[in-house]
Design an enzyme around this catalytic site. Sequence first.
Site, PDB file in Angstrom:
ATOM      1  N   HIS A  45       1.019  24.984 -14.553  1.00 30.90           N
ATOM      2  CA  HIS A  45       0.586  26.370 -14.755  1.00 30.90           C
ATOM      3  C   HIS A  45      -0.645  26.381 -15.662  1.00 30.90           C
ATOM      4  O   HIS A  45      -0.556  26.127 -16.861  1.00 30.90           O
ATOM      5  CB  HIS A  45       1.738  27.169 -15.394  1.00 30.90           C
ATOM      6  CG  HIS A  45       1.547  28.652 -15.329  1.00 30.90           C
ATOM      7  ND1 HIS A  45       2.544  29.551 -15.619  1.00 30.90           N
ATOM      8  CD2 HIS A  45       0.477  29.407 -15.004  1.00 30.90           C
ATOM      9  CE1 HIS A  45       2.097  30.780 -15.473  1.00 30.90           C
ATOM     10  NE2 HIS A  45       0.842  30.720 -15.105  1.00 30.90           N
ATOM     11  N   LYS A 203       5.076 -15.182  -6.471  1.00 30.65           N
ATOM     12  CA  LYS A 203       4.384 -14.979  -5.191  1.00 30.65           C
ATOM     13  C   LYS A 203       4.437 -16.266  -4.382  1.00 30.65           C
ATOM     14  O   LYS A 203       4.015 -17.325  -4.855  1.00 30.65           O
ATOM     15  CB  LYS A 203       2.932 -14.565  -5.416  1.00 30.65           C
ATOM     16  CG  LYS A 203       2.225 -14.177  -4.124  1.00 30.65           C
ATOM     17  CD  LYS A 203       0.798 -13.747  -4.369  1.00 30.65           C
ATOM     18  CE  LYS A 203       0.178 -13.257  -3.066  1.00 30.65           C
ATOM     19  NZ  LYS A 203       0.271 -14.207  -1.964  1.00 30.65           N
ATOM     20  N   HIS A 658      -9.665  18.574   4.089  1.00 27.64           N
ATOM     21  CA  HIS A 658     -10.746  19.476   3.718  1.00 27.64           C
ATOM     22  C   HIS A 658     -11.789  19.471   4.832  1.00 27.64           C
ATOM     23  O   HIS A 658     -12.349  18.422   5.162  1.00 27.64           O
ATOM     24  CB  HIS A 658     -11.410  19.037   2.416  1.00 27.64           C
ATOM     25  CG  HIS A 658     -10.519  19.163   1.219  1.00 27.64           C
ATOM     26  ND1 HIS A 658     -10.743  18.483   0.032  1.00 27.64           N
ATOM     27  CD2 HIS A 658      -9.401  19.898   1.018  1.00 27.64           C
ATOM     28  CE1 HIS A 658      -9.808  18.800  -0.835  1.00 27.64           C
ATOM     29  NE2 HIS A 658      -8.977  19.643  -0.260  1.00 27.64           N
TER      30      HIS A 658
END
Length: 778
Positions: A45, A203, A658
């Site tokens: 807000h 990894k 957009h």
Amino acid sequence: MAASGRSRKSAALGKYRKKRSFAETPEPAGKRGSKSGRSYVIQEHHARSHHFDFRLEMNGVLVSWAVPRGMPASREEKRLAVHVEDHPLEYGSFEGEIPEGNYGAGTVTIWDSGEWLPKERAWKKSFSGGKLKFFLRGGRLQGEYLLVKSGEEPNWLLRKLSDEAPAKPVEQLDREKPAFIPFQLARVVSTVPEGDDWIHEIKLDGYRIQAVKTGKTVKLYTRNGHDWTDRFGTLATRIGKLSTKDFILDGEAVVHDKKGRTSFGLLQEALGVRGKKRSGAEISFVCFDILHHNGVNLRPLPLSERLKWLDRLSLEDKGPLRRSKTWPAENGPELFREACRLGLEGVISKKLTQPYAPDRREWSKSKCRPRQEFIVCGYLPPKSSLPAFSSLVLGTLENNRLVPRGKVGTGFKEDERRSLLKKLNPLKTSRAAFDIEDRKVVWVSPELVVEVEYAEITRDGSIRQGCFIALREDKGPREVHLDGIRSASAHNESSKVCGIVISNPDRVVFPSDGITKIEVASYFERVGELMMPFLIRKPLAVLRAPEGLAGQQFFQKSFPTHLPRHVYQRTLDDGTEIFTIRNVKGLVSLAQFGVIEIHPWGAPLPQGDKPDSLIWDLDPDASVPWVEVKGAAILLRDFLAERGLDTIVKTSGGKGLHVILPVKKQHGWDVLKPFTKEVARQIASLSPQQFTITASKAKRSGKIYIDWLRNGRGATCIAPWCVRARPGAPVSMPISWSDLRSLQPAGFSFQEPPQMPSDWTNIVAQKISKAVIKDLGL
């Protein structure tokens, strides 16, 4: 039930309604709902003072608190939560602008939403006494929290107790047949991420493999979905004996050397891909995840729950079928140091609270020494006693074009050189991939991918001290881009970016992603030349997070005290204080100042009153399918094209798109703001069931909101290529209209290479004629 324990009657929303005039505010009047819901919402807000509103559904209303500093991100943080009036359930979907002069005037947006669960059976009694322990299970937040009254009303304290939240019951999961699933991928980060909800693994140096068992058949797939079952011989048969049930396992096919380390070279020899016969070395499958079991889709479960399902399979610590070993959160940095000391590749880190999400790179990868794939674009003839060739000419694909990355001439065995030359000879071409000074290069079609280890990337973008590791048959050239994150072992890296000193360079800005402040600054340097045409001479608004996303975030339109270097502030004729930047140094200076998001005005200086672009933000409700959002963008494009106006499109960095119309600085906002509204209105009128131009979130459930309000003096929109202050570090990425149809809803992230679509290169500003304005009825 309110915090004071008062009884709830029909006037439960009386205080809420008394404070508002619903003829002037888009907020819902609402009514009391059912008593069975457990929804929650957190709304950001931007009112007189920026804060977050935290609302829990209880007894048919949203019991609400204003939290000035936002939700706590760790157990150490305490947040003041001011108890306010109960809100109607419809407010849980409200977003929009509360007009000036009304209670709570300002912008409201949904920051997070989901489901909450009380921890205790007798929670209502505890809550009446001023205490509530509960779980949140939402889009951003997962975990256990505590609300406790602090003295007299309205002050409460809000704390986070843990990151663990109850998993979704198995009976609520989808049931389906097992089939290949796109892999969850990892992004390269500079430091091992911290936090109690992470686990770490060594990894492995092998081929990522997905094992899919259906009935008595087991298929082994690579990351591209290629079926390599035949290549792995008896491995599929062994995996099939793990269970009589169907399953999907995620893991790595590896070969261990005499010291117990995985070796990609030995794996290739075992598979016979180096031009030799198979070596006969044992290929093992190291399993680290399970995605499906006996018809149940396990991917929505958090990793902690999936690992419990993996426990049901008889996987050992050694042998041809084994379980990947994990280390707890606190051992991450030590594990990384030990992995580097032993010459291993690095560490993979995963959040226990996250589902398996192939569309998001939620796992992280910390490398001891930079190592990645490159495209072979050519080679240099052999020198002295070297057979076949002296070095390979390398490149990566950035913005849909090949970029030179230097050469690699070491790490090859003689038979590897000859084997590679046999593969390169049929690919010879007279067309150079890019311009380099050496005229002796034999150019080849860019089809082969090799993995290379190197010391660093030089200033001109080339590798230094490269060493060949292997030919990668499991990856295609279109996947090969330069890693956007620096090596985790580069402890001596400069704290300067583009000549700007970056203070606290290792501060983690994106906690869930391990992205540091210097990496944000480096990203802005990397995309700066692309962004600048959209920022120069534009007043800017920025979102700052000086302590990272875990701390306070706020928008800023001026710098009342300290002005960053290469940032220029001035006062417009009407008294508006604005600031601008002139070059990439200014962009990096903003990053040094804690800026994450940059929002330019739609009109440039001198006064910002004549726009050079108009924008429509297509903001879908959560229930709207992605294909409908893309269809809406195409509909808007075609509507304007019929009037002689060409548009471009970019992702929002969120859930929308957009659509942008570049225009000549001809008309003022007094003409063009009504124009954008009328375009939105006419598009919405074509399908009122699908579109709305009403800002009220309560009135756009199941619809796409065509937001035209980003057009106006002082209105802003996120800049192209700019990162967003959201988990995953998404980017507002320009795309071409031709690529829109295949675009996935996840969009683009911070780690992916920026692209410049031809649409954006070719389009020029256009006049909006009086005839077009009249055609729209204005």
